[in-house]
Design an enzyme around this catalytic site. Sequence first.
Site, PDB file in Angstrom:
ATOM      1  N   GLU A 140     -13.103  -1.365  11.850  1.00 47.47           N
ATOM      2  CA  GLU A 140     -12.826  -0.914  10.470  1.00 47.47           C
ATOM      3  C   GLU A 140     -14.052  -0.940   9.552  1.00 47.47           C
ATOM      4  OE1 GLU A 140      -9.065  -1.079   8.867  1.00 47.47           O
ATOM      5  OE2 GLU A 140      -9.675  -0.473   6.802  1.00 47.47           O
ATOM      6  N   ASP A 159      -9.022  -8.474   4.143  1.00 45.78           N
ATOM      7  CA  ASP A 159      -8.528  -7.118   5.010  1.00 45.78           C
ATOM      8  C   ASP A 159      -9.730  -7.118   6.115  1.00 45.78           C
ATOM      9  OD1 ASP A 159      -7.628  -5.178   6.279  1.00 45.78           O
ATOM     10  OD2 ASP A 159      -7.778  -3.747   4.644  1.00 45.78           O
ATOM     11  N   GLU A 194       0.759  -1.280  -0.065  1.00 45.27           N
ATOM     12  CA  GLU A 194      -0.081  -0.075  -0.043  1.00 45.27           C
ATOM     13  C   GLU A 194       0.936   1.138  -0.040  1.00 45.27           C
ATOM     14  OE1 GLU A 194      -2.613  -0.825   3.419  1.00 45.27           O
ATOM     15  OE2 GLU A 194      -3.798  -1.686   1.979  1.00 45.27           O
TER      16      GLU A 194
END
Length: 843
Positions: free
Chosen positions: A411, A383, A302
């Site tokens: 998240e 994820d 990332e």
Amino acid sequence: MFSFLFFASFGLVAAENGLDGWLRYAPLPSADSYHDGIPSKIVALNDTKISPVYTAGQELQQGISGIFGKELDVQYDDCTSFSSIVVGTVEEYSNGGGETDDIPELEADGFYLSVDGDSVKILGQNERGALYGAFEYLSLLAQGNTSEFSYASNPSAPIRWINQWDNLVSGGTHGSVERGYGGPSIFYKDGYIKEDQTRAAQYARLLASIGVNAVVVNNVNANASFLTEANMDGLKRIADVFRPYGVQLGLSLFFASPKDLGGLDTFDPLDESVVEWWHDVTDKLYRRIPDMAGYLVKANSEGQPGPFTYNRTLADAANLFAKTVKPYGGVCMFRAFVYDHTTLNQTLDWKADRANAAVEFFKELDGQFMDNVVVQIKYGPIDFQVREPVSPLFANLLETNTAIELQITQEYLGQQAHVVYLPPLWKTILDFDLRVEGQPSLTREIVSGARFKRPLGGYAGVANVGTNTTWLGSHLAMSNLYAYGRLAWDPTHSSERLVQDWTRLTFGLDSSVVDTITQLSLESWPAYENYTGNLGIQTLTDILFGHYGPNPASQDGNPWGQWTRADNDSIGMDRTVWNGTGFAGQYPAEVAAMYEDIETTPDDLLLWFHHVPYTQRLKSGKTVIQHFYDAHYAGSATAQTFVSLWESLKGKIDDQRYEEQLFRLKYQAGHSLVWRDAVNGFYHSLSGIADEKGRVGNYSWRIEAENMTLEGYEPYSVHPPSMASETRAIVTSSNSTQGTASAVLSVKPGTYNLAVNYFDLAIGRSKWEVFLNEESVGSWEGDSEYVLGHAPSFYLDGTSATRITFENVEVGNGDLLKIVGVPDGEEPAPLDYVSLLPVGIVD
Ligand SMILES: *[C@@H]1O[C@H](CO)[C@@H](O)[C@H](O)[C@H]1NC(C)=O
Ligand SMILES: *[C@@H]1O[C@H](CO)[C@@H](O)[C@H](O)[C@H]1NC(C)=O
Ligand SMILES: *[C@@H]1O[C@H](CO)[C@@H](O)[C@H](O)[C@H]1NC(C)=O
Ligand SMILES: *[C@@H]1O[C@H](CO)[C@@H](O)[C@H](O)[C@H]1NC(C)=O
Ligand SMILES: *[C@@H]1O[C@H](CO)[C@@H](O)[C@H](O)[C@H]1NC(C)=O
Ligand SMILES: *[C@@H]1O[C@H](CO)[C@@H](O)[C@H](O)[C@H]1NC(C)=O
Ligand SMILES: *[C@@H]1O[C@H](CO)[C@@H](O)[C@H](O)[C@H]1NC(C)=O
Ligand SMILES: *[C@@H]1O[C@H](CO)[C@@H](O)[C@H](O)[C@H]1NC(C)=O
Ligand SMILES: *[C@@H]1O[C@H](CO)[C@@H](O)[C@H](O)[C@H]1NC(C)=O
Ligand SMILES: *[C@@H]1O[C@H](CO)[C@@H](O)[C@H](O)[C@H]1NC(C)=O
Ligand SMILES: *[C@@H]1O[C@H](CO)[C@@H](O)[C@H](O)[C@H]1NC(C)=O
Ligand SMILES: *[C@@H]1O[C@H](CO)[C@@H](O)[C@H](O)[C@H]1NC(C)=O
């Protein structure tokens, strides 16, 4: 023995703000039941203030005072005296003449706890273990367990860490913690490490009480400036307040620091000047923090720099740091979350799959990592989604230490604005048998180091607490932090037992409180999975922005490789070996065979592994699309019951926490309907297949805002369309003048719940007021960005969509319904629809 009367002055419902978490030491209603009298003193076998044993003495004193109202002295020697609570290491106890024959062999951080009449022994294998034993004893007392017992307890694994994704510099609307929903960093402010680290000490206390032994204090997307002299001094301040709790400090490193900060012209991990630079930095850190836990590194992922720039391997990178900390007993945690999304093209390549990346990058490196490297692996291959199969990397590293990365901060799971109790999800992973080499291979036995006989291994929990007194932004979210530590210590604990323990400690011993919160918690993840992304399709949050509200459209064509391959006829990632991405083949043979075959793939992961028509029949007999519809209705209906469950606790818990949580549960109930309609509407329009039960797209109680008489308001087409009822909303025509939307009601006279769906954007506090025949029913503000803590949105979408409900409103036929919206800044008082619901109906 002393009397219960002592406690009469303590109210059950004193306001509480959550700061003490589960360490409240509330007075025990049946204090006089203590078996044989409370011991009359505490003996702590270390009087050094930074010793966890000293801390244990203080904590016992505070706890006994709170729970029993009895003030005990702490003494620092004489471990053989009568009527005492002795706390210390086994070694010191033995040195002081204590009898240790009965004590089983303990592992590092383990303890022995014995309660025998008024003699209590709390003996740790090390100082930290003694503190853990003290916390365990106090936890039992606080839960009303005053019986006699003795046992030894050892941790499942040596690594029981927390990761905090805190940035030095604040930024963005939700503070300086990446994916943090409880306010800005407790450690940093305005680019500096705070002088006052009181909150860090309080955090360490909470963590020690659940057996967590280290905290990585900065974001894995790291910044070199942590390594300036001034900031190293600041890190020492944090480590100093952690130390009395046996919590060690860890640091995330920015891989390119030698160049970024050190002024070298390279960050090649094999370059001598780079190696020397890292050794020098490490020495400087250990001079300040001799017990530093080690480093955490995210590289080549990332956008983070890494060894690939210099054609070096990830093992070269990890070993560089492992070597520098080795002389100090430190550890290098190296993240396996490595993928190169820039090479993935969904349109062109049916076999492209980000889920394959971790095994592709790491398998060939097995055996090349030093023995103080621990590869830190997210629980699933993508994820932190609402359901994923276990990462196959756990079954592919037989000669490497591994730790599992769990996410406590929610998240993709409602960002603490939705209650989602996570242990049942974690257990699908920890209890999964990977059948490596055809042998029992539970994930939890791999990460503990037991399965492959590794020296290190364990748990990393991404917590991201903030300055909010609730730590995570929501009272109920704290059960996840609590359960994380307890599971890292002993992953065989049941999810139910953990939430019961937590509830007793957090809200008291009333069994109706314990049962209600347990029920709500245990239903919360299944409900959330139902109203978000079921059948293994991933959570379906907005993947391009905040990862919060629904946006199924964003799950395809995005450049991140989180795809569902949904088209007009079919859906799901084909991850088979025979025709798909080959991901299923990364598992050991028995597991690979199960996932390869659609017949043996469990329904709840069907769309993770297979691409099927919407009309594919599940094992339940339903089609995929009908299951989507039904699950979204069922899950959002469950979320409505959380409100009434919570309301049954009024007066049984303190008002402050009651009201704060009630507000969130009402919001969640409303937002679960937003989720339901957004997801169902999206797949309904994509597939063109009607809901057998006639619910989807058929909202008979609704009055669309764009269909009302508008003055100063105008219609607005929402994108993606299914994020608004009937695809449209209204916004004020100017950002300085109020708008009015009105309609003459044609209803059966009676009592209704009046729900208004509106959009609450990231900036601006619009005001709305609803009237019936010019009489105010209620008003509210668009201020959730200051209250809820989730990632806000600048758009009218599934993240900003919100519902407010006014209950029991008397409505007559022909009444005039009017909503006045006052815009503020860039928030044009947006409205979606009004739902006039007969009491008992939710839609
Ligand atoms: C007392 O605690 C200090 C600080 O943790 C430690 O260095 C020391 O070894 C301990 N003393 C004994 C006798 O355990
Ligand atoms: C108290 O805790 C001990 C240790 O966990 C346990 O063995 C015992 O059953 C508990 N007693 C009660 C009454 O819950
Ligand atoms: C590190 O932080 C500084 C400010 O302290 C900022 O200017 C810089 O861009 C950051 N570097 C990275 C790689 O984020
Ligand atoms: C990278 O390293 C590999 C093996 O060490 C070597 O075969 C390859 O040529 C190198 N590539 C570059 C661009 O240096
Ligand atoms: C994938 O390939 C298609 C067709 O060449 C192209 O239009 C698209 O931009 C590519 N997508 C990415 C993310 O590279
Ligand atoms: C096999 O893969 C192709 C794409 O290469 C896809 O179009 C097709 O639907 C797949 N077949 C099955 C039975 O899943
Ligand atoms: C989830 O949805 C399924 C399918 O409709 C249903 O059987 C189940 O009861 C639901 N569970 C919850 C907690 O909503
Ligand atoms: C295919 O899906 C699109 C939405 O992406 C929709 O507009 C279109 O009507 C669908 N076509 C059919 C035949 O259902
Ligand atoms: C719409 O819902 C109502 C009940 O609310 C039902 O009577 C009607 O049949 C449904 N319409 C369709 C087209 O399914
Ligand atoms: C809009 O209002 C008209 C009449 O005012 C009504 O016939 C129509 O059903 C309404 N449509 C919606 C979606 O509310
Ligand atoms: C905690 O956060 C909530 C919103 O998330 C806010 O209402 C409250 O004021 C905050 N409290 C503190 C002490 O920061
Ligand atoms: C109102 O909108 C105009 C035009 O978009 C913008 O320039 C102005 O800043 C806005 N006013 C406020 C108070 O946000």
